[in-house]
Design a protein around this motif. Structure first.
Motif, PDB file in Angstrom:
ATOM      1  N   GLU A   1       0.845  -0.815  -0.031  1.00 55.09           N
ATOM      2  CA  GLU A   1       0.098   0.137  -0.199  1.00 55.09           C
ATOM      3  C   GLU A   1       0.654   1.123   0.538  1.00 55.09           C
ATOM      4  O   GLU A   1       0.714   2.115  -0.864  1.00 55.09           O
ATOM      5  CB  GLU A   1      -0.577   0.567   1.102  1.00 55.09           C
ATOM      6  CG  GLU A   1      -1.817  -0.798   1.018  1.00 55.09           C
ATOM      7  CD  GLU A   1      -3.134  -0.475   0.279  1.00 55.09           C
ATOM      8  OE1 GLU A   1      -4.036   0.628  -0.103  1.00 55.09           O
ATOM      9  OE2 GLU A   1      -2.939  -1.080  -0.927  1.00 55.09           O
ATOM     10  N   LEU A   2       1.593   1.191   1.016  1.00 54.17           N
ATOM     11  CA  LEU A   2       2.722   2.339   0.085  1.00 54.17           C
ATOM     12  C   LEU A   2       3.413   2.593  -0.714  1.00 54.17           C
ATOM     13  O   LEU A   2       3.377   3.632  -1.080  1.00 54.17           O
ATOM     14  CB  LEU A   2       3.825   2.178   1.734  1.00 54.17           C
ATOM     15  CG  LEU A   2       4.353   3.666   2.715  1.00 54.17           C
ATOM     16  CD1 LEU A   2       3.252   4.283   2.882  1.00 54.17           C
ATOM     17  CD2 LEU A   2       5.030   2.946   3.752  1.00 54.17           C
ATOM     18  N   ARG A   3       3.732   1.616  -1.359  1.00 53.76           N
ATOM     19  CA  ARG A   3       4.385   1.734  -2.656  1.00 53.76           C
ATOM     20  C   ARG A   3       3.050   1.891  -3.234  1.00 53.76           C
ATOM     21  O   ARG A   3       3.572   3.066  -4.235  1.00 53.76           O
ATOM     22  CB  ARG A   3       4.887   0.335  -3.016  1.00 53.76           C
ATOM     23  CG  ARG A   3       6.173   0.510  -4.282  1.00 53.76           C
ATOM     24  CD  ARG A   3       6.122  -1.426  -5.103  1.00 53.76           C
ATOM     25  NE  ARG A   3       7.316  -1.528  -3.770  1.00 53.76           N
ATOM     26  CZ  ARG A   3       6.869  -2.418  -3.056  1.00 53.76           C
ATOM     27  NH1 ARG A   3       5.739  -3.339  -3.538  1.00 53.76           N
ATOM     28  NH2 ARG A   3       7.958  -2.839  -2.262  1.00 53.76           N
ATOM     29  N   ARG A   4       2.444   1.722  -3.483  1.00 53.55           N
ATOM     30  CA  ARG A   4       0.767   2.443  -4.086  1.00 53.55           C
ATOM     31  C   ARG A   4       0.866   3.823  -4.346  1.00 53.55           C
ATOM     32  O   ARG A   4       0.740   4.153  -5.622  1.00 53.55           O
ATOM     33  CB  ARG A   4      -0.296   1.225  -4.660  1.00 53.55           C
ATOM     34  CG  ARG A   4      -1.702   1.618  -5.198  1.00 53.55           C
ATOM     35  CD  ARG A   4      -2.395   1.268  -4.108  1.00 53.55           C
ATOM     36  NE  ARG A   4      -3.329   1.411  -3.211  1.00 53.55           N
ATOM     37  CZ  ARG A   4      -4.326   2.378  -3.030  1.00 53.55           C
ATOM     38  NH1 ARG A   4      -4.133   3.906  -4.177  1.00 53.55           N
ATOM     39  NH2 ARG A   4      -3.778   2.431  -1.713  1.00 53.55           N
ATOM     40  N   ILE A   5       0.699   4.257  -2.826  1.00 54.98           N
ATOM     41  CA  ILE A   5       0.132   5.533  -3.089  1.00 54.98           C
ATOM     42  C   ILE A   5       1.375   6.370  -3.670  1.00 54.98           C
ATOM     43  O   ILE A   5       0.972   7.260  -3.531  1.00 54.98           O
ATOM     44  CB  ILE A   5      -0.066   5.579  -1.337  1.00 54.98           C
ATOM     45  CG1 ILE A   5      -1.304   4.605  -0.780  1.00 54.98           C
ATOM     46  CG2 ILE A   5       0.367   7.389  -0.910  1.00 54.98           C
ATOM     47  CD1 ILE A   5      -1.565   4.890   0.202  1.00 54.98           C
ATOM     48  N   ARG A   6       2.879   5.810  -2.967  1.00 60.72           N
ATOM     49  CA  ARG A   6       3.840   6.944  -3.176  1.00 60.72           C
ATOM     50  C   ARG A   6       4.136   7.198  -4.647  1.00 60.72           C
ATOM     51  O   ARG A   6       3.835   8.065  -5.418  1.00 60.72           O
ATOM     52  CB  ARG A   6       4.878   5.723  -3.000  1.00 60.72           C
ATOM     53  CG  ARG A   6       6.288   7.134  -3.363  1.00 60.72           C
ATOM     54  CD  ARG A   6       7.786   6.575  -2.656  1.00 60.72           C
ATOM     55  NE  ARG A   6       7.329   4.638  -3.221  1.00 60.72           N
ATOM     56  CZ  ARG A   6       9.021   4.343  -2.963  1.00 60.72           C
ATOM     57  NH1 ARG A   6       9.465   4.574  -1.702  1.00 60.72           N
ATOM     58  NH2 ARG A   6       8.541   2.745  -3.657  1.00 60.72           N
TER      59      ARG A   6
END
Length: 678
Positions: free
Chosen positions: A87-92
């Motif tokens: 999720e962190l990778r997606r949002i970034r």
């Protein structure tokens, strides 16, 4: 039967007391003071004696959880961290690195906090990292960096005993920092003059040589009034001012209008009593100032800290034993979390992120390109989340849904996040909004260091295993860093993390776990053979010359009105701590202070027809809470006091999120309210 006594550091206020945890067959059973500790001297406060009580409470978080169909459900660490990284990778990738914020923690170790900020900067690619210092002493860091070049306590806790005069303002020392308060009492016993300036009648003020009650939000006026009198009567230290400071003429001009009559009209402090306090402080050979959040938590908190720095410098009461300006830090590692870089504009050791040479040093050490722009403060991150611009927040050991101002607004902001990850030791009000929950080890279950309020590096030693699958925070940070592709998180111990932190942090360069284990080291400690620094600014200020700041009184951001005729101020009591996560699960502490209350002056209570113990409703422009009235003379007429520990009547439902323009600290200490029968 196996019995151990493990020496470690208290997890409550910033005093940094050592004690022994008693361990019987792998369970904590008690606490024993350490008689050889130079800070506690073999004594503890009531919270310290009960610091074992919450550790093995059945409410402890034991397993990672993910919110599925609206409910938090246990999952494996691999699943939880995999989802976290995904999720962190997606949002970034979709919204950019600055759509993510990481909150470090004053309840976590130096080593934990070093990794939190490294995770934000070197892995996510943002300077959006902050912690609860934003809510307590951000104005100290900002103000003292301006005045002195170093945002920390100038002297040490033991020195209070040897002072000839101690001016305490904005600090209920005997309740919030009892072991520091006991030093002040010993100074009083040996003849020191103690001056307490506070809108409440505190346990220390009842014993003080001089007790003054100011109207909340008027502190710069009385400080400037003292400085004017000191200059006018020739009581300032001319040699010190000429040799060690700059901008004195600007200060003289700024305080010209603060005669005793004007100051009395603003503050409510009788002019002659203020004059007496000014003369006692200025004429004393060794005079210390101690302050806490009654000073810092204002919309002009940075200017207020600068005003106190002016007072210390104009009298020359700095750079010597038992003198100086001494902010009392409210949490066990709020000093260390700042030192370790848990701030949006500063790398570890207060090196600016927008300084090209500092940034180049960290880029070389970490092997990545780093962001140049200072990040969002905690308070601004909440605003950005509410506006839909901040998409993800990672929270280590903070309970923003009880500690932040205007909680209704905070709740709205958290609900808009696409990802909220919380690592903590207990279920908190914040976890109710989390998408992923990670169980963390507490102070008794890991090794590391705290940095106390007087800059001393204090060691944590693991006494028991964490419950269930809970892990130390630094291990959680390492795992997520590796999952996001970083090679800079291959640590196998907290000692290795401190070694890296010391290598890039000049004020910590001489510190490692082995040295801290054997001697008390205070920063700056620039080399392995350096003994540490007890007193700051002895020959010159960190910045060279100390800088006077021509600051002026300004009213609070919110003043009283016909609808909201009372001033609310908030704070702590002796038995509870911060948001109550630990103390309210400690039976003896909860027994002594089990419910919320509002202190109401006797004259106000009579006018409102309110009796002691009666339930009342307190309302501000932002919300209302119901709680019992405590009718007392401890609070001045026109004001009420509510401790902020209690979720069932959260004082921060009422408080104002107005910010100091420099430090972005909220004005917890003044907002307009009305009180009526519930």
């Amino acid at each position: 039967m196996s019995v151990e006594h493990v020496l470690t550091t208290c997890p409550y206020c910033g005093t940094g007391c050592y004690f022994f945890l008693q361990v019987v067959d792998g369970r904590l059973v008690g606490v024993v003071p350490c008689k050889t500790d130079e800070i506690s001297l073999g004594r503890l406060c009531i919270k310290g004696y009960n610091a074992h009580a919450f550790v093995q409470h059945p409410d402890r978080l034991k397993h990672p959880m993910i919110r599925i169909d609206g409910e938090l459900k246990p999952v494996s660490w691999d699943d939880a961290l995999g989802r976290f990284a995904e999720e962190l990778r997606r949002i970034r990738e979709k919204h950019g690195p600055d759509s993510i914020a990481i909150l470090a923690s004053a309840k976590c170790t130096n080593e934990d906090n070093y990794l939190f900020q490294k995770l934000a900067r070197a892995v996510v690619g943002t300077n959006n990292v902050d912690h609860c210092a934003r809510l307590c002493h951000a104005s100290t860091v900002t103000g003292l960096l301006y005045s002195f070049g170093s945002g920390a306590m100038t002297n040490t806790v033991p020195e209070f005993e040897k002072a000839d005069c101690i001016l305490v303002t904005g600090s209920n020392t005997l309740e919030a920092h009892p072991l520091i308060g006991s030093r002040i009492l010993r100074a009083l016993d040996r003849g020191a003059k103690v001056i307490v300036i506070d809108p409440r009648d505190t346990p220390l003020s009842r014993l003080a040589t001089i007790k003054l009650n100011q109207i909340s939000g008027t502190d710069i006026a009385w400080i400037n009034g003292m400085i004017k009198l000191i200059i006018d009567e020739g009581l300032y230290d001319e040699d010190f001012v000429n040799a060690r400071t700059e901008a004195f003429e600007e200060l003289k001009e700024a305080v010209k209008g603060y005669n005793l009559a004007k100051v009395e009209s603003i503050t409510g402090i009788p002019g002659q009593m203020l004059a007496e306090a000014a003369r006692v402080y200025a004429k004393s050979k060794k005079a210390m100032v101690a302050y806490a959040m009654g000073v810092t938590q204002h919309s002009n908190g940075t200017d207020l800290v600068k005003a106190l720095a002016n007072l210390s410098m104009v009298t020359g009461h700095i750079g010597k034993e038992s003198t100086g300006l001494n902010p009392l830090r409210g949490q066990c590692n709020v000093q260390g979390a700042c030192d370790a870089g848990g701030l949006p504009n500063l790398f570890p050791g207060y090196q600016r992120v927008d300084d090209k040479s500092a940034r180049a040093k960290f880029e070389a050490a970490w092997g990545v390109r780093l962001p140049e722009k200072p990040g969002l403060t905690l308070t601004c991150a909440i605003e950005e989340a509410a506006a839909g611009k901040l998409k993800a927040m990672v929270v280590f050991g903070e309970n923003v849904m009880l500690s932040d101002p205007d909680l209704n607004h905070v709740e709205e902001a958290l609900k808009k996040l696409e990802l909220l990850v919380v690592a903590d030791i207990f279920p908190t009000e914040t976890i109710k909004f989390a998408h992923i929950v990670l169980p963390a080890a507490c102070y008794a279950e890991k090794d590391g260091t705290f940095t106390s309020t007087d800059r001393a590096i204090r060691v944590l030693r693991k006494a028991v295993d964490p419950p269930g699958e809970a892990l130390p925070d630094w291990q959680i940070a390492c795992d997520i860093g590796r999952r996001l592709g970083s090679k800079g998180f291959e640590f196998s111990s907290s000692a290795q993390i401190m070694d890296e932190m010391a290598s890039v942090t000049p004020i910590y360069a001489g510190i490692d776990h082995a040295r801290a284990d054997n001697t008390v080291l205070r920063w700056p400690c620039p080399a392995k053979d350096h003994p540490g620094t007890r007193i700051l600014h002895t020959q010159k200020f960190t910045k060279g010359l100390g800088t006077f700041a021509p600051v002026h009184h300004s009213p609070p951001a919110e003043e009283t009105s016909e609808d909201y005729p009372l001033i609310l101020t908030t704070g702590r009591n002796l038995f509870q701590y911060h948001t109550g996560t630990m103390t309210r699960r400690s039976p003896k502490l909860e027994r002594e202070a089990p419910e919320p209350y509002a202190e109401v002056n006797r004259a106000d209570a009579k006018r409102l027809g309110v009796s002691d113990g009666e339930r009342v409703m307190v309302s501000s422009r932002r919300g209302s809470i119901a709680l019992k009235a405590r009718v007392t003379e401890r609070i001045i007429q026109g004001s009420i006091f509510i401790p902020f520990h209690y979720a069932e009547a959260a004082a921060n439902r009422l408080t104002n999120a107005a910010l100091d323009p420099d430090s972005k600290i909220p004005e917890f200490k003044v907002c307009a309210v009305r009180l009526e029968k519930a």
